[in-house]
Structure formats: C-alpha cells, structure tokens
Design a protein around this motif. Structure first.
Motif, PDB file in Angstrom:
ATOM      1  N   LEU A 207       0.830  -1.207   0.000  1.00  0.00           N
ATOM      2  CA  LEU A 207       0.000   0.000   0.000  1.00  0.00           C
ATOM      3  C   LEU A 207       0.865   1.257   0.000  1.00  0.00           C
ATOM      4  CD1 LEU A 207      -2.947   0.980   0.133  1.00  0.00           C
ATOM      5  CD2 LEU A 207      -2.725   1.015   2.621  1.00  0.00           C
ATOM      6  N   VAL A 217      -7.964   3.814  -2.097  1.00  0.00           N
ATOM      7  CA  VAL A 217      -8.467   3.366  -0.795  1.00  0.00           C
ATOM      8  C   VAL A 217      -8.953   4.565   0.018  1.00  0.00           C
ATOM      9  CG1 VAL A 217      -7.818   2.276   1.376  1.00  0.00           C
ATOM     10  CG2 VAL A 217      -7.053   1.289  -0.782  1.00  0.00           C
ATOM     11  N   THR A 341      -6.635  -3.329   2.910  1.00  0.00           N
ATOM     12  CA  THR A 341      -7.569  -2.356   2.340  1.00  0.00           C
ATOM     13  C   THR A 341      -8.985  -2.562   2.874  1.00  0.00           C
ATOM     14  OG1 THR A 341      -8.028  -3.732   0.387  1.00  0.00           O
ATOM     15  CG2 THR A 341      -6.190  -2.193   0.251  1.00  0.00           C
TER      16      THR A 341
END
Length: 398
Positions: A207, A217, A341
């Motif tokens: 991420l 996200v 996520t």
C-alpha cells in the motif's frame, strides 16, 4: 439450495436486521441520538476487532462448524436478552441492548467469513459455472439488505422490541439448523484471514509502495464515512426531524438496497460502453450531489429519494474503484494487500457512530455537509491520481 443458499439467506437477513434494527431499538428505548450512535459503533467495532480471529477459526475448524456455532450463539444471546428487556428498568434495558449490539456485531463477522468461505468452495466445485454461484450469492446479499431493514422497522412499530428480537432469534436458529454440512476447509486459505504477521506487513508495504492504490483506498474510505454517517443518522433524522415512524426508516433502506441492486446490474453495460473513467466520474457526481442535498431535505419523500440516488451512485462507484484496485495490486501479494484495504474501508463505520455520539442532534446536518465535502475531495483525488497512475495490464504479473 439447501446446502448453501438457504443458510446464507437466513444468516444475511438476520445480520441485516440486527445492523439496522438495534440502533432503532436504542432510539426507541432512550430517545437519544448520541446513544443511537454508540449502538452503531458497538455493532461495527467488534467486526473490526475480530477480523483476524474469525479467519483463524474458519481456517482451523472449517467454515461449516464456525457458521453453525456463530448463528447458534447469536440465537442464544437474543433469546436471553429478549425476555430480560421486559423484566428490567430503562437503565438495565439500555445496557442489555448495547450488549446485544456488541455480541451481534462480533458473531456476524464470524458467520460472514464462514459463509464467504463456503461460497468460495462452492464456486471452485462449480468449475465453469462459478460465476452463476457467485451471482446467486450476490443476489441473496442484496435481497437480505432489502428485506432486513424493512422487516426490522415494521416489527418494531408493530410489536416493539419483542417482535423484532423474536424474528431475529428465529432466523439465527434457522441458520444454525440448516448450516452447510461440508466437512472440509477451503482449498486455499485467503491471506485476508491469515493470522501471520508477514501477510499484514506485506500488505502495508504494498500500500505504501503504490500511491495510486493509496489514493483509491482513501477515496473509498471517505465515501464509506459519508455512508456510515447517513446510516447512523437516518433513524434520528427520520423519526425526530421528519416525524416519521420506525417502519419508515426500514422502508428507506429497503428502497436504497433496491436502487443499489438495479445500479449494479446496469453498470456492467455502462462500463463496457463508456469505460471505467467516465462511469467513475459520473458515479462520483451522482454520489456527491445527493449527499450535500440530504443535509437540507425537509420532507420524508425527498430524503428517501436522495438516499436511494446516493446508494445507487455509491454502488457503481464501489464497482469502479474496486476494479481499479484489483488491477493495481500485484498478484503475488494480492490477498495480504486486500486484507489491509478491507480493514481500512471498514474503519469509517464505527468512526461515523462516534461522530454521531459526540455531535448533538442539532448539528447532524452540518456534520453531513462536512462529510460530503470530504467525500467529494477524496473521490476527486482517487479518480484523478488513481486512474492516471494505474499500471498497464500485466505489469505486476509474473
């Protein structure tokens, strides 16, 4: 039908009724917007805390056993709370309802992961017909989202807490009685439920290494914050500000679920014709504008229509952003990154409940406006940086 679909329908309906009905029950018991927000937090927070534990239980004991135990435990809790509410004073009743909210949220997470695992096994067994199994499961979830809130609201209006809790306990008992009888665990455990710290570290690293994924996200998280706030605030707005009944709250979310189901069915054709970028921007506009207008709705039917439009746009937007997310995440770390996520996307729901608990009823409309602004900014960044910097197909494949 007997082994997969019926158990999932009973469990999903019970979960939907508990999620939307318990805050209504708190509002009817206490007449307090703040305590209604607390109940909403207690419904969602345990689901976040038990995310990894539920996955470990499913992997270790099998989805069928976990599903049965979770549904039976929920029926037992409801069966104990329902008669106790009749025999206690208001303060004790409030504590029992809050306990019910926390227990229902925790047990719902266990039954949800178990049901998803059963569906995954059924899809693999179906081979080329896997998409048919998944389409039926999606239809069951949408049907439960449509029926659960309306049933809970009407039962509260008709027979008070006893009627809703009786149906909730009955559905949970039915789900436990007809639970899937499969004896084997999923063929491949998902890293989304794996307890290994390495999987979580890999997800966070991915991420941070993919700014476009982080923007996507963040955009969907801000959208979920607005949605969570509307879910938490709707009982107060409809009952207190618009002077409607508890049943009217259920009707709103059932209409919203129907609009979402229709929007998801239509968006496939729209994406094929106009592409993800155009459909995503249109969905962001359709989602953001009603969110601003909801704060100023002065009639029940206007509020219902705006919520339905908001949910329809939010459903299409979720399809677009999740499709982009699946393209951005490298295949080799997809499961671990997806688990991170999903956790980030669930966090706004209890946060929305906390905001409801802190802010007074007079400031709810201002709070909705602020969340609408955050949502719009988040979606602009997500659809700008997330789409422009998405990788070409195959870039992360080995």
């Amino acid at each position: 039908m007997r082994g997969i679909y019926l158990p999932r329908l009973a469990d999903a309906t019970a979960s939907s009724m508990a999620t939307y009905g318990i805050p209504l029950l708190v509002l009817g018991t206490t007449n307090s917007a703040s305590l209604t927000g607390v109940a909403f937090v207690l419904t969602w927070a345990p689901r976040l805390c038990t995310f990894g534990v539920a996955g470990m239980a499913v992997d270790r004991y099998g989805p069928a056993r976990v599903f049965r135990l979770a549904a039976a435990a929920r029926a037992l809790v409801v069966g104990c709370v329902a008669p106790a509410l009749v025999m206690t004073d208001d303060d004790m009743a409030l504590g029992l309802v809050m306990l019910l909210a926390a227990c229902a949220g925790c047990l719902t997470q266990f039954s949800y992961i178990a049901a998803e695992s059963v569906g995954a096994v059924a899809s693999r067994d179906a081979g080329d017909a896997a998409h048919r199994v998944q389409s039926v499961l999606l239809g069951i979830d949408q049907t439960a989202a449509l029926v659960g809130p309306a049933a809970g609201g009407f039962l509260l209006q008709w027979d008070g807490s006893s009627g809703m809790l009786a149906v909730l306990g009955g559905l949970s008992t039915l789900a436990a009685a007809i639970a899937p009888r499969m004896r084997r665990a999923p063929a491949q455990a998902s890293e989304a439920t794996a307890p290994a710290a390495r999987g979580w570290r890999a997800g966070w690293s991915t991420l941070r290494a993919l700014p476009a994924l982080a923007w996507l996200v963040a955009g969907l998280a801000f959208s979920n914050l607005a949605l969570g706030l509307l879910e938490a605030a709707t009982p107060v707005i409809v009952v207190k500000h618009l002077g409607q009944s508890s049943a009217s709250v259920g009707v709103i979310w059932s209409c919203a679920a129907a609009a979402s189901l229709l929007a998801v069915a239509v968006c496939r054709v729209m994406i094929d014709r106009w592409g993800l970028t155009r459909v995503g921007r249109c969905a962001a506009l359709v989602t953001s504008v009603p969110c601003f207008l909801i704060a100023h709705a002065d009639s029940y039917w206007a509020y219902l229509a705006l919520i339905a439009v908001f949910m329809a746009g939010d459903s299409v937007l979720a399809v677009v952003l999740r499709t982009l997310r699946s393209r951005l995440i490298p295949v080799e770390v997809f499961g671990s990154t997806l688990s991170v996520t999903v956790l980030l996307l669930l966090l706004p729901y209890p946060l929305a409940g906390l905001l409801m608990a802190v802010v007074g009823p007079a400031a709810i409309h201002t709070l909705i406006t602020v969340c609408a602004v955050l949502q719009s900014l988040g979606l602009v960044c997500a659809l700008t940086y997330g789409i422009r910097s998405r990788p070409r197909r195959g870039k992360h494949r080995k």
